[in-house]
Scaffold this motif. Structure first.
Motif, PDB file in Angstrom:
ATOM      1  N   SER A 159      -4.010  -7.065   5.370  1.00 59.95           N
ATOM      2  CA  SER A 159      -3.564  -6.296   6.532  1.00 59.95           C
ATOM      3  C   SER A 159      -2.944  -7.180   7.611  1.00 59.95           C
ATOM      4  N   ASP A 160      -3.314  -8.443   7.668  1.00 55.15           N
ATOM      5  CA  ASP A 160      -2.776  -9.327   8.695  1.00 55.15           C
ATOM      6  C   ASP A 160      -1.610 -10.182   8.186  1.00 55.15           C
ATOM      7  N   ALA A 162       1.865 -11.551   7.765  1.00 53.66           N
ATOM      8  CA  ALA A 162       3.034 -11.520   8.653  1.00 53.66           C
ATOM      9  C   ALA A 162       4.329 -11.868   7.921  1.00 53.66           C
TER      10      ALA A 162
END
Length: 168
Positions: A159-160, A162
């Motif tokens: 989810s994190d 980038a």
């Protein structure tokens, strides 16, 4: 950890192992010959394997249902359908008689690579090489922007994440 054999088959291949959500069971496909795929499970700690189907078919890919009570599988030549579609395979249950279509939608054709999101709400899969998202709570089916004709499985990123440019 230590390495030990989980299955003992005299011939054929075991492919596509998938850990259950609890981590206690591993589902896999056993092919005694060619495209004669069958569903099996084995305790992750070792023990007797359990057969869940006998019918000759081609299992393209599968994932555990988020609740661990079965599988969602892209299966070709199954239950009178010559196309590959998504089926719910209940466990325990016998797939040859107990499996049902998972999704009654036009996108459920030429399907492969089903994968649930980490929270279990979304199911991503390919339909005719196009990425599809199925929202298990709302029933919404969304076609994602074209990925082009490639043969890569769909995967969920952290989810994190980038993007690749942020990797070191």
């Amino acid at each position: 950890g230590s390495k030990f054999r989980l299955t003992e088959f005299a011939a054929g291949s075991t492919i596509a192992p998938r850990w259950s959500p609890s981590g206690e069971v591993i589902a896999f496909v056993y092919a005694p010959t060619g495209n004669n795929h069958q569903f099996w499970t084995v305790p992750a700690s070792g023990g007797d394997s359990q057969q869940w189907s006998e019918t000759w078919t081609l299992v393209l890919a599968f994932d555990w249902l988020p609740d661990g009570r079965g599988l969602v599988a892209a299966i070709k030549d199954w239950q009178g359908n010559d196309d590959n579609r998504l089926y719910r395979v209940p466990l325990p249950g016998f797939a040859d008689t107990d499996a049902t279509l998972y999704l009654d939608h036009p996108a459920n054709t030429a399907v492969d690579y089903p994968r649930f999101s980490p929270d279990g709400r979304l199911l991503a899969f390919r339909s005719s090489y196009e990425a599809i998202l199925f929202d298990t709570e709302t029933g919404a089916v969304t076609e994602l922007p074209s990925l082009g004709y490639n043969n890569s499985p769909l995967v969920w990123g952290p989810s994190d994440f980038a993007g690749e440019s942020s990797c070191q």
